[in-house]
Design a protein around this motif. Structure first.
Motif, short mmCIF file in Angstrom:
data_model
loop_
_atom_site.label_atom_id
_atom_site.label_comp_id
_atom_site.label_asym_id
_atom_site.label_seq_id
_atom_site.Cartn_x
_atom_site.Cartn_y
_atom_site.Cartn_z
N PHE A 16 62.83 87.29 113.52
CA PHE A 16 64.14 86.68 113.84
C PHE A 16 65.00 86.65 112.59
O PHE A 16 66.21 86.94 112.64
CB PHE A 16 63.91 85.26 114.37
CG PHE A 16 65.14 84.62 114.92
CD1 PHE A 16 65.58 84.90 116.19
CD2 PHE A 16 65.87 83.74 114.15
CE1 PHE A 16 66.72 84.32 116.68
CE2 PHE A 16 67.01 83.15 114.63
CZ PHE A 16 67.43 83.45 115.91
N THR A 27 62.92 89.18 119.65
CA THR A 27 61.94 88.15 119.27
C THR A 27 61.93 87.02 120.28
O THR A 27 60.87 86.50 120.63
CB THR A 27 62.28 87.60 117.87
OG1 THR A 27 62.57 88.69 117.02
CG2 THR A 27 61.14 86.82 117.31
N THR A 30 60.05 80.95 121.81
CA THR A 30 58.83 80.36 121.29
C THR A 30 58.22 81.32 120.27
O THR A 30 58.10 82.51 120.53
CB THR A 30 57.82 80.13 122.42
OG1 THR A 30 58.45 79.37 123.43
CG2 THR A 30 56.61 79.38 121.92
N HIS A 31 57.88 80.79 119.09
CA HIS A 31 57.34 81.65 118.03
C HIS A 31 55.83 81.48 117.95
O HIS A 31 55.28 80.43 118.31
CB HIS A 31 57.98 81.31 116.69
CG HIS A 31 59.40 81.76 116.62
ND1 HIS A 31 59.74 83.07 116.43
CD2 HIS A 31 60.57 81.09 116.72
CE1 HIS A 31 61.05 83.18 116.41
NE2 HIS A 31 61.58 82.00 116.59
N HIS A 88 54.26 85.37 110.77
CA HIS A 88 54.99 84.52 111.71
C HIS A 88 56.09 85.36 112.35
O HIS A 88 56.74 86.14 111.66
CB HIS A 88 55.61 83.35 110.93
CG HIS A 88 55.88 82.16 111.77
ND1 HIS A 88 56.77 82.17 112.82
CD2 HIS A 88 55.37 80.90 111.73
CE1 HIS A 88 56.80 80.97 113.36
NE2 HIS A 88 55.97 80.19 112.73
N THR A 89 56.28 85.21 113.66
CA THR A 89 57.33 86.01 114.31
C THR A 89 58.72 85.53 113.93
O THR A 89 59.70 86.22 114.21
CB THR A 89 57.19 85.94 115.84
OG1 THR A 89 57.14 84.57 116.21
CG2 THR A 89 55.97 86.66 116.31
N ALA A 90 58.83 84.34 113.27
CA ALA A 90 60.14 83.90 112.79
C ALA A 90 60.69 84.85 111.73
O ALA A 90 61.90 84.94 111.53
CB ALA A 90 60.05 82.49 112.22
N TYR A 149 52.28 82.35 115.34
CA TYR A 149 51.88 82.73 113.98
C TYR A 149 50.37 82.82 113.92
O TYR A 149 49.65 82.26 114.76
CB TYR A 149 52.40 81.73 112.95
CG TYR A 149 51.82 80.35 113.06
CD1 TYR A 149 52.38 79.42 113.93
CD2 TYR A 149 50.72 80.00 112.31
CE1 TYR A 149 51.84 78.17 114.04
CE2 TYR A 149 50.18 78.73 112.41
CZ TYR A 149 50.75 77.82 113.28
OH TYR A 149 50.23 76.58 113.40
#
Lengths: 96, 140
Positions: B117, B82, B95-96, B112-114, B98
């Motif tokens: 993670f 990620t 850096t994320h 969201h790419t979080a 969304y």
């Protein structure tokens, strides 16, 4: 008015927990202490519920279920230790 | 001596699904409410610990044939992947991004790419906890 009722309930639950702590310290056998610790966990659930009403938030509602599950798993683990001497056996049907 | 744990085993079979559903709820609620990958992973491993208490290590290994050390490695790979994914788009590490997507069943959903993670954190917590508990449980 309603807050007063809640504070009185918290006071009585604290008195109940003091009684249970007396049983944890004094308890003649280990089983008494385990049951008293389980009851302390459940009283803690009630205290968290009352405090979350007092603080007017629903952020603590997950904690209630969490304490319930943890008290259950802890009590089961301790009673299995008292019953069999091991908490996890490798093969319960084997000869070990 | 053969022991009879019918009540414990039946209660475990019912409670296990409630605990796993609660842990999945905690995991997905983590962005907007209390919860997240850490407590979700701990509750999932708590469910597996309850299974280990009611049954034995051999049975649980045949129910869940998971190598927990590999699970930890996959979780770390998720977290690093990620972070490194942001480098492909000329952004700083970790850096994320969304976006809002209209899903067919869920309606307007924020992706969201979080979450990826957090999946890494979830897998690492399950892997580490179960590795510790099984290693201690297996030792004679």
């Amino acid at each position: 008015m309603f807050d007063t009722v809640l504070w009185i309930s918290v006071t009585f639950l604290s008195l109940a927990m003091i009684g249970l702590i007396y049983r944890v310290i004094k308890g003649p056998t280990v089983a008494d202490r385990v049951v008293a610790l389980d009851a302390i966990g459940i009283s803690l659930v009630s205290v968290v519920a009352l405090v979350s009403i007092l603080l007017d938030t629903n952020a603590f509602l997950d904690i209630i279920l969490l304490i319930g599950i943890l008290a259950f798993i802890g009590t089961v683990a301790f009673s299995k230790f008292l019953e069999k001497g091991v908490i996890m056996e490798y093969d319960r049907n084997g000869d070990r | 001596m053969k022991t009879n744990d019918v009540i414990l085993q039946t209660v475990t079979k019912v409670t296990l699904f409630i605990i796993i559903l609660f842990s999945i709820h905690l995991f997905f609620a983590g962005h907007y409410y209390p919860g997240g990958g850490f407590i979700g992973g701990l509750m999932t491993s708590g469910a597996i610990v309850l299974l280990l208490l009611a049954f034995d290590i051999k049975t649980v290994k045949s129910i869940l044939p998971i190598d927990y050390i590999k699970l930890t490695a996959i979780g770390l790979l998720f977290a690093i992947g990620t972070g490194a994914g942001a480098l492909l788009f000329d952004m700083p590490f970790l850096t994320h991004a969304y976006t809002y997507v209209n899903m067919p069943l869920l309606g307007k959903t924020s992706l969201h790419t979080a979450v990826l993670f957090d999946t890494g954190v979830y897998l690492v917590v399950i892997g580490v906890t179960m590795t510790i508990i099984q290693t201690i449980g297996e030792s004679e």
